[in-house]
Write an enzyme that holds these catalytic residues in place. Structure first.
Site, PDB file in Angstrom:
ATOM      1  N   SER A  39       0.797  -1.231   0.000  1.00  0.00           N
ATOM      2  CA  SER A  39       0.000   0.000   0.000  1.00  0.00           C
ATOM      3  C   SER A  39       0.827   1.277   0.000  1.00  0.00           C
ATOM      4  O   SER A  39       0.316   2.335  -0.349  1.00  0.00           O
ATOM      5  CB  SER A  39      -0.962   0.023   1.186  1.00  0.00           C
ATOM      6  OG  SER A  39      -0.260   0.241   2.389  1.00  0.00           O
ATOM      7  N   LYS A  76       0.746   4.640   6.716  1.00  0.00           N
ATOM      8  CA  LYS A  76       0.152   5.466   5.646  1.00  0.00           C
ATOM      9  C   LYS A  76       0.725   6.877   5.741  1.00  0.00           C
ATOM     10  O   LYS A  76       1.419   7.227   6.671  1.00  0.00           O
ATOM     11  CB  LYS A  76      -1.375   5.540   5.778  1.00  0.00           C
ATOM     12  CG  LYS A  76      -2.087   4.212   5.849  1.00  0.00           C
ATOM     13  CD  LYS A  76      -2.079   3.463   4.557  1.00  0.00           C
ATOM     14  CE  LYS A  76      -2.800   2.118   4.731  1.00  0.00           C
ATOM     15  NZ  LYS A  76      -2.570   1.222   3.645  1.00  0.00           N
TER      16      LYS A  76
END
Length: 176
Positions: A39, A76
């Protein structure tokens, strides 16, 4: 005999102090983390090892580690701060109406657009609630992030990370 006991006690104290320092550092200052999944590609690779700094407030574009649930931590990038209006339009980030460049995505956008049709980041608009961050993975088409799980409460953030220390031949500081 007294010298042997005294030397043993000194070594024991040194060992206990070292254990105590390691505990304090790991609990309150720094911790290792392993990147799992794709990701954050191309910025971070699966199985990269990083150091998480547990002090300081995350800023826009910092990479953060947070508790996604009771078992998993996610890594993230902070896109929105509390109160921000976030909009993606034509693959451009707007925060409170101001366009922002995302240099960390420039090369990836070029590669994506040469292979696929459409934007790397699909259009959307959201407002970040107070007490939360809006986070996204750099691999925008393959990231479970705030677009899916919602904004991240500030108290779930473990810390920020910039230093990749493994694999050894790819040690680096990750810039924004």
């Amino acid at each position: 005999m007294a010298k042997g006991k005294n030397e043993f006690w000194e070594w024991t104290k040194a060992f206990l102090i070292a254990i105590g320092l390691a505990f304090v550092i790991r609990t309150f200052l720094l911790a290792p983390i392993v990147v799992e999944g794709s990701s954050m590609m191309p910025t971070l690779q699966d199985h990269d090892r990083m150091v998480v700094t547990k002090v300081g407030e995350p800023k826009r574009f910092d990479i953060v580690v947070f508790h996604a649930n009771s078992k998993d931590d996610y890594i993230k990038r902070v896109i929105g701060l509390p109160g921000d209006e976030i909009e993606y339009k034509n693959d451009t980030l707007y925060v409170n109406g101001k366009a922002y460049g995302e240099a960390y995505l420039d090369q990836y956008k070029k590669e994506y657009s040469s292979q696929y049709e459409g934007a790397l980041t699909p259009d959307f608009t959201t407002v970040v609630p107070d007490g939360t961050f809006f986070v996204m993975g750099d691999n925008r088409r393959n990231s479970t992030d705030s677009r899916h799980i919602g904004p991240v409460p500030i108290e779930q953030v473990v810390g920020t990370t910039k230093l990749v220390y493994w694999p050894f031949n790819e040690i680096k500081i990750v810039d924004k």
